[in-house]
Design a protein around this motif. Structure first.
Motif, PDB file in Angstrom:
ATOM      1  N   THR A 109      38.087  24.315  36.394  1.00 28.01           N
ATOM      2  CA  THR A 109      37.958  25.110  37.616  1.00 28.01           C
ATOM      3  C   THR A 109      36.583  25.740  37.698  1.00 28.01           C
ATOM      4  N   PRO A 162      41.524  25.615  31.615  1.00 31.87           N
ATOM      5  CA  PRO A 162      41.213  26.246  32.904  1.00 31.87           C
ATOM      6  C   PRO A 162      39.716  26.509  33.106  1.00 31.87           C
ATOM      7  N   TRP A 205      39.772  23.974  41.843  1.00 33.19           N
ATOM      8  CA  TRP A 205      39.618  22.787  40.999  1.00 33.19           C
ATOM      9  C   TRP A 205      38.213  22.218  41.165  1.00 33.19           C
TER      10      TRP A 205
END
Length: 107
Positions: A59, A55, A64
């Motif tokens: 991100t 993550p 994203w």
């Protein structure tokens, strides 16, 4: 949350952690896991590490960011490529950080 609720939460989390770890220490010899489960457990550390890192790399500001403009993504992808090519942890960290810092500084 009040201070009392925080301390109760910490105490309960400690109790759960100690209880789950104690079960395996006390009954570990008596509990035999199937071969398939033992094989799957070998991948648990890699899965946990991936769940923590992915993550952060994929991100940016909660959205994203899978592009070459994302310095973390490029550094991570470069590190993965170096690890697959060389199997050297030192080279992986060095080249991955160099790619990240170069893109962070110049990009």
């Amino acid at each position: 949350m009040s201070a009392a609720e925080v301390w109760v939460t910490i105490a309960l989390m400690t109790l759960v952690t100690v209880a789950t770890r104690t079960v395996m220490l006390v009954f570990g010899d008596r509990i035999v896991l199937p071969e398939r489960v033992q094989h799957a457990m070998r991948f648990a550390p890699a899965c946990a590490l991936t769940a923590l890192i992915a993550p952060e790399l994929l991100t940016e500001n909660g959205a994203w960011a899978i592009s070459i403009a994302n310095a973390k993504f490029v550094g991570g992808a470069t590190a993965i490529a170096v690890m697959l090519a060389t199997r050297s942890l030192l080279a992986t960290m060095g080249v991955g950080m160099a790619a990240y810092l170069a893109l962070q500084h110049f990009g």
